[in-house]
Design a protein around this motif. Structure first.
Motif, PDB file in Angstrom:
ATOM      1  N   GLY A   1       0.794  -1.214   0.000  1.00  0.00           N
ATOM      2  CA  GLY A   1       0.000   0.000   0.000  1.00  0.00           C
ATOM      3  C   GLY A   1       0.825   1.262   0.000  1.00  0.00           C
ATOM      4  O   GLY A   1       2.049   1.237   0.131  1.00  0.00           O
ATOM      5  N   ILE A   2       0.107   2.347  -0.153  1.00  0.00           N
ATOM      6  CA  ILE A   2       0.701   3.683  -0.147  1.00  0.00           C
ATOM      7  C   ILE A   2      -0.115   4.533   0.814  1.00  0.00           C
ATOM      8  O   ILE A   2      -1.343   4.593   0.704  1.00  0.00           O
ATOM      9  N   ASN A   3       0.572   5.162   1.763  1.00  0.00           N
ATOM     10  CA  ASN A   3      -0.078   6.142   2.626  1.00  0.00           C
ATOM     11  C   ASN A   3       0.065   7.500   1.967  1.00  0.00           C
ATOM     12  O   ASN A   3       1.171   7.975   1.741  1.00  0.00           O
ATOM     13  N   ALA A   4      -1.054   8.120   1.631  1.00  0.00           N
ATOM     14  CA  ALA A   4      -1.064   9.476   1.079  1.00  0.00           C
ATOM     15  C   ALA A   4      -1.735  10.362   2.117  1.00  0.00           C
ATOM     16  O   ALA A   4      -2.936  10.590   2.064  1.00  0.00           O
ATOM     17  N   GLY A   5      -0.953  10.804   3.101  1.00  0.00           N
ATOM     18  CA  GLY A   5      -1.550  11.517   4.221  1.00  0.00           C
ATOM     19  C   GLY A   5      -2.406  10.545   5.011  1.00  0.00           C
ATOM     20  O   GLY A   5      -1.986   9.436   5.294  1.00  0.00           O
ATOM     21  N   PRO A   6      -3.632  10.917   5.323  1.00  0.00           N
ATOM     22  CA  PRO A   6      -4.491  10.014   6.089  1.00  0.00           C
ATOM     23  C   PRO A   6      -5.171   8.941   5.235  1.00  0.00           C
ATOM     24  O   PRO A   6      -5.934   8.136   5.751  1.00  0.00           O
ATOM     25  N   VAL A   7      -4.916   8.924   3.932  1.00  0.00           N
ATOM     26  CA  VAL A   7      -5.577   7.963   3.041  1.00  0.00           C
ATOM     27  C   VAL A   7      -4.619   6.816   2.717  1.00  0.00           C
ATOM     28  O   VAL A   7      -3.478   7.040   2.347  1.00  0.00           O
ATOM     29  N   LEU A   8      -5.119   5.600   2.876  1.00  0.00           N
ATOM     30  CA  LEU A   8      -4.361   4.407   2.538  1.00  0.00           C
ATOM     31  C   LEU A   8      -4.962   3.798   1.288  1.00  0.00           C
ATOM     32  O   LEU A   8      -6.169   3.567   1.224  1.00  0.00           O
ATOM     33  N   LEU A   9      -4.136   3.569   0.275  1.00  0.00           N
ATOM     34  CA  LEU A   9      -4.525   2.850  -0.939  1.00  0.00           C
ATOM     35  C   LEU A   9      -3.738   1.557  -0.925  1.00  0.00           C
ATOM     36  O   LEU A   9      -2.508   1.587  -0.825  1.00  0.00           O
ATOM     37  N   ALA A  10      -4.422   0.413  -1.005  1.00  0.00           N
ATOM     38  CA  ALA A  10      -3.694  -0.848  -0.874  1.00  0.00           C
ATOM     39  C   ALA A  10      -4.336  -1.960  -1.689  1.00  0.00           C
ATOM     40  O   ALA A  10      -5.521  -1.914  -2.014  1.00  0.00           O
ATOM     41  N   ALA A  11      -3.509  -2.948  -1.995  1.00  0.00           N
ATOM     42  CA  ALA A  11      -3.958  -4.186  -2.626  1.00  0.00           C
ATOM     43  C   ALA A  11      -3.324  -5.322  -1.833  1.00  0.00           C
ATOM     44  O   ALA A  11      -2.196  -5.197  -1.344  1.00  0.00           O
ATOM     45  N   ALA A  12      -4.072  -6.413  -1.688  1.00  0.00           N
ATOM     46  CA  ALA A  12      -3.589  -7.539  -0.892  1.00  0.00           C
ATOM     47  C   ALA A  12      -3.940  -8.855  -1.565  1.00  0.00           C
ATOM     48  O   ALA A  12      -4.867  -8.923  -2.374  1.00  0.00           O
ATOM     49  N   LEU A  13      -3.206  -9.867  -1.216  1.00  0.00           N
ATOM     50  CA  LEU A  13      -3.531 -11.236  -1.596  1.00  0.00           C
ATOM     51  C   LEU A  13      -3.713 -11.981  -0.280  1.00  0.00           C
ATOM     52  O   LEU A  13      -2.810 -12.003   0.558  1.00  0.00           O
TER      53      LEU A  13
ATOM     54  N   PRO B   1      -7.574 -11.793  -4.308  1.00  0.00           N
ATOM     55  CA  PRO B   1      -7.124 -10.413  -4.135  1.00  0.00           C
ATOM     56  C   PRO B   1      -8.163  -9.558  -3.412  1.00  0.00           C
ATOM     57  O   PRO B   1      -9.355  -9.857  -3.402  1.00  0.00           O
ATOM     58  N   ARG B   2      -7.670  -8.492  -2.818  1.00  0.00           N
ATOM     59  CA  ARG B   2      -8.516  -7.516  -2.137  1.00  0.00           C
ATOM     60  C   ARG B   2      -7.917  -6.141  -2.367  1.00  0.00           C
ATOM     61  O   ARG B   2      -6.692  -5.978  -2.313  1.00  0.00           O
ATOM     62  N   VAL B   3      -8.741  -5.157  -2.659  1.00  0.00           N
ATOM     63  CA  VAL B   3      -8.289  -3.775  -2.814  1.00  0.00           C
ATOM     64  C   VAL B   3      -9.041  -2.929  -1.804  1.00  0.00           C
ATOM     65  O   VAL B   3     -10.180  -3.224  -1.456  1.00  0.00           O
ATOM     66  N   LEU B   4      -8.397  -1.872  -1.348  1.00  0.00           N
ATOM     67  CA  LEU B   4      -9.060  -1.026  -0.369  1.00  0.00           C
ATOM     68  C   LEU B   4      -8.563   0.403  -0.437  1.00  0.00           C
ATOM     69  O   LEU B   4      -7.435   0.678  -0.828  1.00  0.00           O
ATOM     70  N   VAL B   5      -9.473   1.292  -0.084  1.00  0.00           N
ATOM     71  CA  VAL B   5      -9.181   2.706   0.106  1.00  0.00           C
ATOM     72  C   VAL B   5      -9.670   3.009   1.512  1.00  0.00           C
ATOM     73  O   VAL B   5     -10.831   2.746   1.834  1.00  0.00           O
TER      74      VAL B   5
ATOM     75  N   GLY C   1      -9.654   3.149  11.251  1.00  0.00           N
ATOM     76  CA  GLY C   1      -9.861   3.677   9.907  1.00  0.00           C
ATOM     77  C   GLY C   1     -11.198   3.217   9.357  1.00  0.00           C
ATOM     78  O   GLY C   1     -11.754   2.201   9.776  1.00  0.00           O
ATOM     79  N   VAL C   2     -11.732   3.992   8.426  1.00  0.00           N
ATOM     80  CA  VAL C   2     -12.965   3.614   7.722  1.00  0.00           C
ATOM     81  C   VAL C   2     -12.682   3.707   6.233  1.00  0.00           C
ATOM     82  O   VAL C   2     -11.892   4.531   5.794  1.00  0.00           O
ATOM     83  N   GLY C   3     -13.324   2.848   5.454  1.00  0.00           N
ATOM     84  CA  GLY C   3     -13.029   2.887   4.032  1.00  0.00           C
ATOM     85  C   GLY C   3     -13.948   2.028   3.211  1.00  0.00           C
ATOM     86  O   GLY C   3     -15.022   1.617   3.647  1.00  0.00           O
ATOM     87  N   PHE C   4     -13.478   1.731   2.012  1.00  0.00           N
ATOM     88  CA  PHE C   4     -14.202   0.908   1.054  1.00  0.00           C
ATOM     89  C   PHE C   4     -13.284  -0.234   0.649  1.00  0.00           C
ATOM     90  O   PHE C   4     -12.138  -0.011   0.267  1.00  0.00           O
ATOM     91  N   ASP C   5     -13.789  -1.456   0.756  1.00  0.00           N
ATOM     92  CA  ASP C   5     -13.029  -2.651   0.386  1.00  0.00           C
ATOM     93  C   ASP C   5     -13.762  -3.390  -0.726  1.00  0.00           C
ATOM     94  O   ASP C   5     -14.994  -3.419  -0.738  1.00  0.00           O
ATOM     95  N   ALA C   6     -13.021  -3.999  -1.612  1.00  0.00           N
ATOM     96  CA  ALA C   6     -13.588  -4.904  -2.611  1.00  0.00           C
ATOM     97  C   ALA C   6     -12.703  -6.146  -2.631  1.00  0.00           C
ATOM     98  O   ALA C   6     -11.476  -6.043  -2.602  1.00  0.00           O
ATOM     99  N   SER C   7     -13.336  -7.304  -2.631  1.00  0.00           N
ATOM    100  CA  SER C   7     -12.603  -8.558  -2.577  1.00  0.00           C
ATOM    101  C   SER C   7     -13.155  -9.506  -3.629  1.00  0.00           C
ATOM    102  O   SER C   7     -14.353  -9.498  -3.917  1.00  0.00           O
ATOM    103  N   PHE C   8     -12.266 -10.322  -4.190  1.00  0.00           N
ATOM    104  CA  PHE C   8     -12.652 -11.238  -5.269  1.00  0.00           C
ATOM    105  C   PHE C   8     -12.109 -12.633  -4.989  1.00  0.00           C
ATOM    106  O   PHE C   8     -11.337 -13.179  -5.775  1.00  0.00           O
TER     107      PHE C   8
ATOM    108  N   PHE D   1     -17.250  -9.519  -3.218  1.00  0.00           N
ATOM    109  CA  PHE D   1     -18.059  -8.613  -2.413  1.00  0.00           C
ATOM    110  C   PHE D   1     -17.334  -7.292  -2.255  1.00  0.00           C
ATOM    111  O   PHE D   1     -16.127  -7.203  -2.416  1.00  0.00           O
ATOM    112  N   ALA D   2     -18.111  -6.272  -1.964  1.00  0.00           N
ATOM    113  CA  ALA D   2     -17.577  -4.926  -1.750  1.00  0.00           C
ATOM    114  C   ALA D   2     -18.420  -4.247  -0.688  1.00  0.00           C
ATOM    115  O   ALA D   2     -19.593  -4.571  -0.523  1.00  0.00           O
ATOM    116  N   GLY D   3     -17.825  -3.324   0.009  1.00  0.00           N
ATOM    117  CA  GLY D   3     -18.596  -2.620   1.024  1.00  0.00           C
ATOM    118  C   GLY D   3     -17.762  -1.673   1.846  1.00  0.00           C
ATOM    119  O   GLY D   3     -16.558  -1.540   1.653  1.00  0.00           O
TER     120      GLY D   3
END
Length: 159
Positions: free
Chosen positions: A75-87, A112-116, A125-132, A150-152
């Motif tokens: 992931g990348i921390n851009a200030g308080p925002v985390l953008l990440a991908a996971a397996l 895989p899973r992606v999240l903001v 933290g609160v955010g949006f996740d999508a997983s496949f 799923f996403a949520g």
């Protein structure tokens, strides 16, 4: 420090300490600030407990899942925002409720899973996740591997 330079001298690089012009010590606090990690690490091993539920109104069918996953996140921390991908991979409990009755199964899911995520503090933290994930499960008396996307909205707590 002297022990390190003495050892380097023994290995064929004598006199290096005399050539040092600037010295700086880095502490964990320095890494936290310079790498923007004050709200937690962006990359590394992760453990996730996930729950989701959904409904098909025309069939009066509800399907829910609870999953425990272990994985590696980049992931990348851009200030308080985390953008990440996971397996990730781990066990899952999946159950359905319908007018004719209910059924459940235990599965192994991986994918895989992606999240903001907006990190409100180091631990929350609160955010949006999508997983496949693809699940390995027994369905209709056969072993199957359905895709269960799923996403949520998510809430993340670092312990």
């Amino acid at each position: 420090k002297e022990k390190i330079f003495d050892r380097l001298g023994e290995l064929g690089c004598p006199g290096l300490l005399a050539d040092v012009e600037v010295e700086r010590t880095f502490t964990p606090d320095d890494y936290e600030f310079q790498l923007n990690l004050e709200r937690g690490a962006a990359s590394g091993w992760s453990v996730s407990a996930l729950g989701a539920t959904g409904e098909e109104p025309t069939a009066s069918l509800r399907e829910s899942t609870l999953q425990l996953r272990v994985g590696y996140r980049v992931g990348i921390n851009a200030g308080p925002v985390l953008l990440a991908a996971a397996l990730e991979a781990g066990p899952a409990l999946i159950w359905q409720t319908a007018p004719a009755g209910s059924a459940s199964t235990v599965a192994l899911s991986a994918g895989p899973r992606v999240l903001v995520r907006w990190q409100m503090s180091r631990h929350l933290g609160v955010g949006f996740d999508a997983s496949f994930p693809v699940a390995l499960l027994q369905l209709d008396d056969r072993i199957q591997t359905p895709l269960i996307p799923f996403a949520g909205v998510s809430v993340a707590m670092a312990l």
